[in-house]
Design an enzyme around this catalytic site. Structure first.
Site, PDB file in Angstrom:
ATOM      1  N   GLY A 127       0.822  -1.202   0.000  1.00  0.00           N
ATOM      2  CA  GLY A 127       0.000   0.000   0.000  1.00  0.00           C
ATOM      3  C   GLY A 127       0.856   1.251   0.000  1.00  0.00           C
ATOM      4  N   ASP A 173      -1.526 -13.377   6.115  1.00  0.00           N
ATOM      5  CA  ASP A 173      -2.912 -13.011   6.380  1.00  0.00           C
ATOM      6  C   ASP A 173      -3.012 -12.659   7.861  1.00  0.00           C
ATOM      7  OD1 ASP A 173      -5.604 -12.744   6.789  1.00  0.00           O
ATOM      8  OD2 ASP A 173      -6.131 -14.795   6.189  1.00  0.00           O
ATOM      9  N   ILE A 174      -3.094 -11.365   8.166  1.00  0.00           N
ATOM     10  CA  ILE A 174      -3.070 -10.936   9.574  1.00  0.00           C
ATOM     11  C   ILE A 174      -4.394 -11.198  10.294  1.00  0.00           C
ATOM     12  CG2 ILE A 174      -1.230  -9.247   9.255  1.00  0.00           C
ATOM     13  CD1 ILE A 174      -3.377  -7.038   9.255  1.00  0.00           C
ATOM     14  N   ASP A 221      -7.767   9.869  11.545  1.00  0.00           N
ATOM     15  CA  ASP A 221      -8.553  10.998  12.043  1.00  0.00           C
ATOM     16  C   ASP A 221     -10.050  10.687  12.047  1.00  0.00           C
ATOM     17  OD1 ASP A 221      -8.462  10.985   9.184  1.00  0.00           O
ATOM     18  OD2 ASP A 221      -9.173  13.050   9.126  1.00  0.00           O
ATOM     19  N   TYR A 275     -16.128   2.842   9.207  1.00  0.00           N
ATOM     20  CA  TYR A 275     -14.671   2.859   9.077  1.00  0.00           C
ATOM     21  C   TYR A 275     -14.020   3.421  10.349  1.00  0.00           C
ATOM     22  CZ  TYR A 275     -10.019   4.493   7.737  1.00  0.00           C
ATOM     23  OH  TYR A 275      -8.665   4.761   7.711  1.00  0.00           O
TER      24      TYR A 275
END
Length: 298
Positions: free
Chosen positions: A10, A44-45, A110, A134
Site C-alpha cells: 500500500g 494473512d493478519i 482521524d 470505518y
C-alpha cells in the site's frame, strides 16, 4: 533487529520500503496482495496462528501495521469485513507482540473523530466520536491493542497521499489535466499527510525503541500529519498549481453536493505536539511535502 511491515504494497508500506534501504535492521515486507516484481511475503493478519508463527520464526522485534480496510463508503455495507481487518487483525498482531515482548506500531486515522463539532486541533486524549463504520472499526482496533497490554505506538494520521496507489493527489492531478472545471468540497478541513514523511517518523520511533527496548516507556497514542490546515478545495488548488494544470477551473462546493453513505469529519486537524516533543520530530509544512511528491510523480 527484525521489523515486520504489514500491508507493504500500500501507500505507506511502499514508503517504508524506501526508508528501509540502507538500514542495519532486517525488514520483512508482507501483504495478502502480491505484486509482480516486488519482494513480499504472504501473511494473512486475520489468522492469529499465521501471525504468531511469523513473529516467532523470524524473531520479530517490531511490527509496523500499515494494513487496513480503508474504503470509507464501502465499509458502511461491509461492517463485518471492516471489523475483521481494522480491529481483529490488529488485536492478533498485538497479542503476538505481547508474547514476543516486542513493539507494535499501528497506523490509525482521524476518522475516529467527527461526531462532535471541533474547532481546535484534536488531541490524543480526546474521546473518539466516529460518524461511520470505518472510523468506528479503527477505534475498536485501537482499543483492542491497548487492552492486549503489548508495547504499542498508535499513530493517527489523516489525508494520506503518496506516489503509490490511489489517492487524492494523483486523482486531482489526472482530473485537473483532463477536465475544464472541477468542484471540490471546502467545508471539510484537515491536513494532508505525505506518506514518506510519516514513514520517516515511524523510522525515528523504531530507532528510539532499538535504544530503549521493552518495556517501552513511550507506549501510547500519537498524532501525525503534516503541519498546517486546509480544506479539500485548498488541497486541490495547490495540486493544480504545482502540477501546472491551473487552466482547470477548480471551484469550492458544499459536502451535500456529493451525497455519501457516511458523514465525513468536517474538522479533523490533529494536534501533533506530543509526537514532536516525545521523539524530537520536525514535521514539514503540507505544501512543501506536496511539492516534493508531485515532482517525484512528474
Amino acid at each position: 533487529m527484525t521489523i515486520l511491515v504489514t500491508g507493504a504494497n500500500g501507500q505507506l508500506g511502499n514508503e517504508m520500503r524506501l526508508i528501509s534501504a540502507g538500514s542495519q535492521d532486517k525488514y520483512i515486507f508482507t501483504d495478502v496482495n502480491q505484486v509482480e516484481g516486488v519482494e513480499t511475503e504472504y501473511l494473512d493478519i486475520t489468522d492469529p496462528d499465521a501471525v504468531r508463527r511469523m513473529v516467532t520464526d523470524y524473531d520479530v522485534a517490531v511490527v509496523v501495521n500499515c494494513a487496513a480496510y480503508t474504503n470509507v463508503d464501502a465499509a458502511e455495507t461491509n461492517q463485518e469485513l471492516a471489523e475483521l481487518l481494522n480491529a481483529k487483525a490488529p488485536e492478533n498482531l498485538a497479542l503476538a507482540m505481547k508474547e514476543a515482548g516486542g513493539l507494535l506500531i499501528h497506523v490509525s486515522t482521524d476518522y475516529v473523530f467527527g461526531g462532535d463539532p471541533y474547532n481546535t486541533p484534536c488531541r490524543e486524549d480526546q474521546k473518539g466520536t466516529p460518524t461511520g463504520v470505518y472510523g468506528l472499526t479503527k477505534l475498536h482496533g485501537e482499543e483492542k491493542i491497548i487492552a492486549s497490554g503489548c508495547d504499542h505506538v498508535i499513530i493517527r494520521t489523516a489525508w494520506l497521499y503518496s506516489e503509490y496507489g490511489r489517492n487524492f493527489c494523483k486523482t486531482m492531478m489526472n482530473l485537473t489535466a483532463t477536465k475544464p472545471q472541477l468542484k471540490v468540497v471546502f467545508d471539510q478541513v484537515g491536513t494532508p499527510t505525505y506518506a514518506l514523511d510519516l514513514a520517516e517518523a515511524i523510522k525515528t520511533i523504531i530507532e528510539d525503541y532499538s535504544r530503549t527496548g521493552s518495556p517501552y516507556g513511550r507506549t501510547g497514542i500519537y498524532h501525525y500529519s503534516n503541519e498546517g490546515v486546509c480544506s479539500w478545495f485548498d488541497f486541490a488548488k495547490m495540486i493544480a498549481e504545482f502540477y501546472g494544470t491551473t487552466a482547470c477551473d477548480v471551484q469550492p462546493c458544499h459536502s451535500n453536493e456529493f451525497p455519501s453513505p457516511v458523514t465525513r469529519p468536517s474538522y479533523s486537524v490533529l494536534d501533533k505536539t506530543k509526537i514532536k516533543e516525545t521523539f524530537g520530530i520536525s514535521i514539514p509544512y503540507w505544501t512543501d511535502s506536496l511539492k516534493k511528491c508531485i515532482e517525484n510523480l512528474k
